[in-house]
Design a protein around this motif. Structure first.
Motif, PDB file in Angstrom:
ATOM      1  N   ALA A  66     -36.731  21.472  -2.713  1.00 50.61           N
ATOM      2  CA  ALA A  66     -36.214  20.014  -2.903  1.00 50.61           C
ATOM      3  C   ALA A  66     -34.887  19.850  -3.250  1.00 50.61           C
ATOM      4  N   ALA A  67     -34.402  20.973  -3.879  1.00 48.35           N
ATOM      5  CA  ALA A  67     -33.009  21.043  -4.430  1.00 48.35           C
ATOM      6  C   ALA A  67     -32.070  21.439  -3.209  1.00 48.35           C
ATOM      7  N   ARG A  68     -32.636  22.159  -2.375  1.00 50.21           N
ATOM      8  CA  ARG A  68     -31.492  22.699  -1.140  1.00 50.21           C
ATOM      9  C   ARG A  68     -31.661  21.323  -0.112  1.00 50.21           C
ATOM     10  N   VAL A  69     -32.699  20.834   0.068  1.00 48.73           N
ATOM     11  CA  VAL A  69     -32.647  19.617   0.936  1.00 48.73           C
ATOM     12  C   VAL A  69     -31.919  18.484   0.188  1.00 48.73           C
ATOM     13  N   SER A  70     -31.874  18.135  -1.027  1.00 45.76           N
ATOM     14  CA  SER A  70     -31.098  17.113  -1.473  1.00 45.76           C
ATOM     15  C   SER A  70     -29.666  17.576  -1.435  1.00 45.76           C
ATOM     16  N   ARG A  71     -29.358  18.917  -1.637  1.00 41.80           N
ATOM     17  CA  ARG A  71     -27.867  19.301  -1.608  1.00 41.80           C
ATOM     18  C   ARG A  71     -27.357  19.114  -0.144  1.00 41.80           C
ATOM     19  N   THR A  72     -28.067  19.522   0.772  1.00 43.50           N
ATOM     20  CA  THR A  72     -27.746  19.469   2.202  1.00 43.50           C
ATOM     21  C   THR A  72     -27.755  17.857   2.599  1.00 43.50           C
ATOM     22  N   ALA A  73     -28.498  17.062   2.188  1.00 44.28           N
ATOM     23  CA  ALA A  73     -28.396  15.688   2.599  1.00 44.28           C
ATOM     24  C   ALA A  73     -27.250  15.122   1.890  1.00 44.28           C
ATOM     25  N   GLY A  74     -26.958  15.549   0.767  1.00 44.89           N
ATOM     26  CA  GLY A  74     -25.735  15.079   0.182  1.00 44.89           C
ATOM     27  C   GLY A  74     -24.430  15.444   0.695  1.00 44.89           C
TER      28      GLY A  74
END
Length: 150
Positions: A66-74
């Motif tokens: 979830a953290a990687r997905v949110s960083r990528t989306a950001g």
């Protein structure tokens, strides 16, 4: 999603269950397991099946994903915002600077073309005037040659 149901044990269910007989051996239990079908709930959607798989993944791994997905989306969100601002700056600069410059260069080209046309007209008029100008008084006049017989 996983549904939990309480199953009451009955003597009838024990006889039909593949795990019920105490006298069954290992080979017979594996054969009986193949006879047990997985009943797929017809009302269960694909999303619900995927959502049920969440329980398989440990919480720490889920948090990392979830953290990687949110960083990528950001990152993509920030990059898109910066790229949009750059495109805005370039287009407005082109409109405010480039358009008036292009219009003034076009006007200047028209003026140069008109000046060339006027100069050509003046030269043509001077050439025509010199061809048809009456002879000057200092030059002797040529007498016309008349063919004999007239």
């Amino acid at each position: 999603m996983v549904k939990v149901e309480i199953v009451e044990e009955r003597d009838q269910q024990e006889s039909t269950s593949p795990y019920a007989s105490a006298a069954s051996s290992r080979t017979s239990s594996s054969v009986s397991l193949s006879s047990v079908g997985s009943d797929v709930d017809a009302e269960e959607s694909f999303y619900q099946r995927i959502a049920a798989l969440v329980d398989i993944v440990p919480p720490t791994t889920r948090h990392k994903i979830a953290a990687r997905v949110s960083r990528t989306a950001g990152f993509f969100r920030t990059s898109g915002r910066v790229l949009g601002n750059l495109v805005w700056i370039v287009t407005t600069s082109a409109l405010l600077v480039g358009l008036p410059l292009a219009l003034s260069l076009e006007d200047e080209a028209k003026i140069v073309a008109q000046e060339k046309e006027m100069l050509a007209q003046q030269q043509g008029a001077q050439h025509m005037a010199s061809m048809y100008a009456p002879p000057s008084p200092n030059q002797p006049q040529q007498k016309g040659v008349v063919p004999p017989g007239f």
